[in-house]
Write an enzyme that holds these catalytic residues in place. Sequence first.
Site, PDB file in Angstrom:
ATOM      1  N   GLU A  23       1.209  -0.677  -0.217  1.00 29.03           N
ATOM      2  CA  GLU A  23      -0.216  -0.524  -0.373  1.00 29.03           C
ATOM      3  C   GLU A  23       0.993   1.371   0.128  1.00 29.03           C
ATOM      4  OE1 GLU A  23      -2.781   1.055   3.508  1.00 29.03           O
ATOM      5  OE2 GLU A  23      -3.442   2.115   1.939  1.00 29.03           O
ATOM      6  N   ASP A  49       9.260   7.773  -0.156  1.00 33.34           N
ATOM      7  CA  ASP A  49       8.336   8.530  -1.140  1.00 33.34           C
ATOM      8  C   ASP A  49       8.362   7.955  -2.114  1.00 33.34           C
ATOM      9  OD1 ASP A  49       7.068  10.181  -3.007  1.00 33.34           O
ATOM     10  OD2 ASP A  49       8.790  12.522  -1.938  1.00 33.34           O
ATOM     11  N   GLU A  69     -11.238   6.370   5.003  1.00 31.36           N
ATOM     12  CA  GLU A  69     -12.622   5.761   4.359  1.00 31.36           C
ATOM     13  C   GLU A  69     -14.247   5.940   5.713  1.00 31.36           C
ATOM     14  OE1 GLU A  69     -11.379   1.925   3.158  1.00 31.36           O
ATOM     15  OE2 GLU A  69     -14.201   1.744   2.251  1.00 31.36           O
ATOM     16  N   GLU A 117      -8.204   5.075   7.817  1.00 29.17           N
ATOM     17  CA  GLU A 117      -9.130   5.821   8.259  1.00 29.17           C
ATOM     18  C   GLU A 117      -9.813   6.779   7.546  1.00 29.17           C
ATOM     19  OE1 GLU A 117      -5.265   4.114  10.006  1.00 29.17           O
ATOM     20  OE2 GLU A 117      -5.540   4.677   7.989  1.00 29.17           O
ATOM     21  N   GLU A 126       4.361   5.402   3.390  1.00 25.67           N
ATOM     22  CA  GLU A 126       4.717   6.232   3.739  1.00 25.67           C
ATOM     23  C   GLU A 126       5.441   7.293   3.861  1.00 25.67           C
ATOM     24  OE1 GLU A 126       1.849   7.602   4.284  1.00 25.67           O
ATOM     25  OE2 GLU A 126       2.985   9.610   4.588  1.00 25.67           O
ATOM     26  N   LYS A 128      -5.481  20.891  -8.435  1.00 24.91           N
ATOM     27  CA  LYS A 128      -5.018  21.584  -9.618  1.00 24.91           C
ATOM     28  C   LYS A 128      -4.600  20.800 -10.407  1.00 24.91           C
ATOM     29  CE  LYS A 128      -4.549  25.608  -6.425  1.00 24.91           C
ATOM     30  NZ  LYS A 128      -4.094  26.524  -5.341  1.00 24.91           N
ATOM     31  N   ASP A 138     -12.840   8.718  -2.723  1.00 20.79           N
ATOM     32  CA  ASP A 138     -14.961   9.449  -2.275  1.00 20.79           C
ATOM     33  C   ASP A 138     -14.407  10.700  -3.284  1.00 20.79           C
ATOM     34  OD1 ASP A 138     -12.560  11.431  -0.821  1.00 20.79           O
ATOM     35  OD2 ASP A 138     -14.151  12.201   0.317  1.00 20.79           O
ATOM     36  N   ASP A 163      -3.752  11.453  -2.111  1.00 16.24           N
ATOM     37  CA  ASP A 163      -3.935  12.929  -2.130  1.00 16.24           C
ATOM     38  C   ASP A 163      -4.467  13.194  -3.101  1.00 16.24           C
ATOM     39  OD1 ASP A 163      -3.027  13.567   0.530  1.00 16.24           O
ATOM     40  OD2 ASP A 163      -1.164  13.155  -0.054  1.00 16.24           O
TER      41      ASP A 163
END
Length: 208
Positions: free
Chosen positions: A43, A95, A191, A189, A68, A120, A152, A116
């Site tokens: 993930e 990263d 979600e 989290e 992460e 833009k 979402d 994220d």
Amino acid sequence: MRLKHIKGADIDIKKSKYYIDNPSEYKGNMNSLFKNDNPIHLEIGMGKGDFIIGMALKYPNINFIGLEKFDSVLVKATKKLEDLNIPNLRLIWYDAETIDELFDKEIDTLYLNFSDPWPKKKHAKRRLTHENFLKKYDTIFKNGNNIVMKTDNRKLFEYSIKSFTDYGYKIEDISLDLHSDENDIVETEYEKKFVAKGNVIYKVSVNK
Ligand SMILES: C[S@@+](CC[C@H](N)C(=O)[O-])C[C@H]1O[C@@H](n2cnc3c(N)ncnc32)[C@H](O)[C@@H]1O
């Protein structure tokens, strides 16, 4: 996303038995960390870890790696894991921009959960489903590329489907309202927060 600096987060992360120090040393040989040949699921942007921890507990015969970028977030996952013993889970502080430094033809499935959206246009290259990232992911998969994405954010979802299919991925499964279509969901989290607010969750599985 603005992140609060957490003093000592890096020190706490490095103390965790789940944390992989110098992960690039295991490139092409990540299975040695688990001492078995089970498939590896990754993930990217695992946040505070609810999804990757839940998946590792649910599927003990799959090895899970959570990646992460920020220590202030990752430390929340290592705290949750303090009293747990989950042999099929490891965490990397890295990263995804340089993910090709970490894995070489060894990942079975990649999860992108509530990434994220970078709304833009000038930031489109930062989206984890931008073509530049898809190119990097090509190097990490073992037997064919499998990506599972949840969000979402309708605009990110549409953008990602176009990006995947333009790049040669086929849609294997899609839901425009995951929580109506499926039971027994391992939630992230974000979600949990979005479902509580009444937002619809989108999910797509693609392969190539
Ligand atoms: C919106 S949060 C979602 C967290 C979690 N997946 C969830 O659904 O609750 C996105 C996460 O991705 C991480 N992230 C963003 N870009 C990343 C990158 N290039 N490499 C690794 N992690 C990244 C962020 O630090 C953040 O924790």
